[in-house]
Design a protein around this motif. Structure first.
Motif, short mmCIF file in Angstrom:
data_model
loop_
_atom_site.label_atom_id
_atom_site.label_comp_id
_atom_site.label_asym_id
_atom_site.label_seq_id
_atom_site.Cartn_x
_atom_site.Cartn_y
_atom_site.Cartn_z
N ILE A 21 55.55 65.15 -46.50
CA ILE A 21 55.42 64.89 -47.94
C ILE A 21 55.29 66.25 -48.59
N ARG A 22 56.35 66.70 -49.18
CA ARG A 22 56.44 68.08 -49.61
C ARG A 22 55.72 68.35 -50.92
N SER A 23 55.10 69.51 -50.99
CA SER A 23 54.51 70.00 -52.22
C SER A 23 55.41 71.09 -52.77
N TYR A 24 55.76 70.95 -54.03
CA TYR A 24 56.63 71.95 -54.66
C TYR A 24 55.83 72.89 -55.56
N THR A 25 54.50 72.78 -55.47
CA THR A 25 53.62 73.66 -56.23
C THR A 25 52.98 74.66 -55.28
N VAL A 26 53.23 75.95 -55.48
CA VAL A 26 52.71 76.98 -54.59
C VAL A 26 51.25 77.26 -54.94
N LYS A 27 50.35 77.07 -53.95
CA LYS A 27 48.93 77.29 -54.19
C LYS A 27 48.51 78.74 -53.94
N ASN A 28 49.20 79.42 -53.02
CA ASN A 28 48.86 80.82 -52.77
C ASN A 28 50.11 81.54 -52.28
N LYS A 29 50.05 82.86 -52.30
CA LYS A 29 51.22 83.67 -51.96
C LYS A 29 51.63 83.54 -50.50
N ASP A 36 54.54 45.95 -39.39
CA ASP A 36 55.69 46.85 -39.27
C ASP A 36 55.24 48.30 -39.18
N LEU A 37 54.21 48.65 -39.96
CA LEU A 37 53.67 50.01 -39.92
C LEU A 37 53.12 50.32 -38.53
N ASP A 38 52.39 49.38 -37.97
CA ASP A 38 51.78 49.57 -36.66
C ASP A 38 52.83 49.69 -35.56
N LYS A 39 53.90 48.94 -35.67
CA LYS A 39 54.94 48.94 -34.63
C LYS A 39 55.91 50.10 -34.78
N GLY A 40 55.83 50.84 -35.88
CA GLY A 40 56.73 51.96 -36.07
C GLY A 40 58.00 51.62 -36.80
N TYR A 41 58.11 50.38 -37.30
CA TYR A 41 59.31 49.98 -38.05
C TYR A 41 59.27 50.50 -39.49
N LEU A 42 58.09 50.82 -39.97
CA LEU A 42 57.91 51.33 -41.33
C LEU A 42 57.33 52.74 -41.26
N ALA A 43 57.99 53.68 -41.89
CA ALA A 43 57.53 55.07 -41.92
C ALA A 43 57.27 55.49 -43.36
N VAL A 44 56.47 56.54 -43.52
CA VAL A 44 56.01 56.98 -44.84
C VAL A 44 56.42 58.43 -45.08
N GLY A 45 56.82 58.73 -46.31
CA GLY A 45 57.17 60.10 -46.67
C GLY A 45 58.64 60.38 -46.49
N GLY A 46 58.97 61.67 -46.33
CA GLY A 46 60.34 62.10 -46.17
C GLY A 46 60.74 62.28 -44.72
N LEU A 47 62.03 62.48 -44.49
CA LEU A 47 62.59 62.70 -43.16
C LEU A 47 62.23 61.58 -42.18
N ASP A 90 51.77 80.81 -48.78
CA ASP A 90 52.62 79.64 -48.59
C ASP A 90 54.08 79.96 -48.81
N ILE A 91 54.38 80.66 -49.91
CA ILE A 91 55.77 80.93 -50.24
C ILE A 91 56.38 81.97 -49.29
N ARG A 92 55.54 82.81 -48.71
CA ARG A 92 56.05 83.80 -47.74
C ARG A 92 56.34 83.17 -46.39
N SER A 93 55.58 82.13 -46.03
CA SER A 93 55.67 81.59 -44.67
C SER A 93 56.63 80.40 -44.55
N ALA A 94 56.86 79.65 -45.63
CA ALA A 94 57.67 78.44 -45.51
C ALA A 94 58.36 78.13 -46.83
N ASP A 95 59.50 77.45 -46.72
CA ASP A 95 60.22 76.99 -47.91
C ASP A 95 59.58 75.73 -48.47
N TYR A 96 59.05 74.89 -47.59
CA TYR A 96 58.39 73.66 -48.00
C TYR A 96 57.08 73.53 -47.23
N ILE A 97 56.05 73.04 -47.90
CA ILE A 97 54.76 72.84 -47.24
C ILE A 97 54.29 71.41 -47.45
N GLN A 98 53.50 70.92 -46.51
CA GLN A 98 52.92 69.59 -46.60
C GLN A 98 51.94 69.55 -47.77
#
Length: 415
Positions: free
Chosen positions: A228-236, A367-378, A238-246
């Motif tokens: 679940i990506r955050s597009y708001t950079v909280k500190n420098k 469905d969530l418990d069995k793995g048929y339902l997933a949450v977030g991206g990817l 984060d932006i140096r280490s990854a393109d997207y952060i949880q």
């Protein structure tokens, strides 16, 4: 003789708080601030939650009224409110704000022009509120304690997007002071209602308040990573280490917002039912016909504990050649194999077929418990899968029924 009671309540945010000021300088909806630049909860917001929950009607002596011409007002003259709310002021030494991105989805695809962001006060911040009651011998005090109990239990929330994890408060402290005038006039004049440590305040207890809400609580275990990506950079860093952060809190705790849970549950619920049932339970907003309905199902925000943060480097693959695309390398920081809690509350009032709705929600949880339902991206790449390690419905453990796919036994405890 007049009896006056004061209630001093200290709240702590159990989820982000989003109360818009009407300004959009920083986001599409900026939080409301007081004159010193600190977040505040307006008395109007607190009063609105109380009045709506108590369902007192238009002409309430507790909340006051002004008669309208041509109506059956009980009296010709206006009646002053017997209850007074004060703004809840910040008492924490510091506070943090967060910016959350949202988008309307249809069939897991973002709707064009439906992206927006909001500003919110982060979890863990403390506020102090005061309620003043002119006691007229009615059940007003019991109503106040019952409403505060509903707030503490999570049934009632304040601000916007309350059914999607925002605006949950925990009552950390509740004290009461009462005076009978004119006998206690000297004590009343020396009393500081905004000081919870004033000697006139005494500890008092909340009332339990379950009422018409169904409570489903789960303990979940991650099976792999969440995205679940955050597009708001909280500190420098984060932006140096990854393109997207949880998405995470200021202290780095990874979170799954209620909006993500609601989106996943709504999509699967709609596949198992029909549009009418989905709109009835999850609500809707029809901008073309100017109609809307508030959601009757509430999701919590989940904080992930015990997980491991990892950096994953990925390539975008061309589906025709199966080769990597040029300049399509990116790095993501995400959380693996953590644990979290999820709370779901359902307001039975307004549900035409509560039995069918509850059974369908239980099926979604299976469905969530069995793995048929997933949450977030990817999710197609194995992200966002969970196992339900424990589940209770209205306080009754139904884990065995879940593991046996016994939806009817789970639903029975809710009704």
């Amino acid at each position: 003789m007049t009896r006056i009671k004061y209630f001093s309540i200290i709240f702590e945010l159990a989820s982000p708080l989003a109360i818009g000021s009407g300004e959009n300088a920083n986001t599409d909806s900026d939080i409301i601030l007081d004159s010193s630049g600190k977040p505040t909860i307006p008395a109007t917001a607190i009063a609105g939650v109380f009045r709506n929950y108590l369902n007192v009607g238009e002409y309430s002596e507790l909340f006051g009224y002004i008669p309208k011409a041509g109506t059956n007002a009980p009296k010709d003259k206006a009646h002053e409110s017997n209850i007074r709310f004060y703004d809840a002021r910040l008492i924490s030494d510091s506070f943090f704000t967060t910016v959350r991105d949202s988008v309307k989805l249809e069939n897991k695809v973002g709707v064009n022009g439906a992206k927006f962001d909001i500003e919110a006060v982060e979890t863990g911040i403390g506020f102090e509120a005061v309620i003043e009651l002119k006691d007229d011998g009615s059940n007003a005090e019991a109503d106040i304690l019952r409403t505060l109990g509903a707030i503490n239990a999570g049934f009632l929330r304040i601000g916007s997007k309350t059914s999607r994890g925002y605006g949950r408060l925990k009552v950390v402290s509740l004290k009461k002071a009462e005076f009978t005038l004119p006998d206690d006039r000297a004590k009343w004049l020396d009393f500081d209602l905004f000081n919870a440590e004033d000697k006139c305040y005494k500890e008092t207890a909340l009332s339990d308040s379950a009422d018409h809400f169904i409570s489903i609580k789960m303990k979940l275990k991650q099976n792999g990573a969440i995205s679940i990506r955050s597009y708001t950079v909280k500190n420098k860093d984060d932006i140096r280490s990854a393109d997207y952060i949880q998405l995470s809190l200021k202290d780095g705790t990874s979170v799954i917002p209620g909006t993500s849970w609601a989106g996943a549950f709504r999509d699967r619920f709609s596949q198992l039912s029909n549009e009418t049932l989905t709109k009835e339970l999850f609500g809707y907003a029809d901008t073309e016909n100017l109609s809307q309905k508030k959601s009757l199902i509430y999701f919590s925000e989940s904080e992930i504990s015990g997980g491991e943060m990892k950096f994953i480097t990925r390539n975008s693959i061309d589906r025709f050649t199966a080769g990597t695309k040029d300049s399509a390398l990116y790095k993501e920081k995400t959380c693996y194999n953590g644990n979290c809690d999820l709370e779901i509350f359902i307001n039975k009032n307004g549900l035409k077929d509560a039995k069918k709705n509850i059974a369908l929600i239980c099926a979604v949880i299976c469905d969530l418990d069995k793995g048929y339902l997933a949450v977030g991206g990817l999710t197609s790449a194995g992200r966002g899968m969970f196992t339900v390690e424990n589940i209770t419905v209205n306080g009754t453990d139904v884990t065995d029924a879940l593991k046996a796919d016994n939806v009817s036994a789970m639903a029975k405890e809710a009704l």
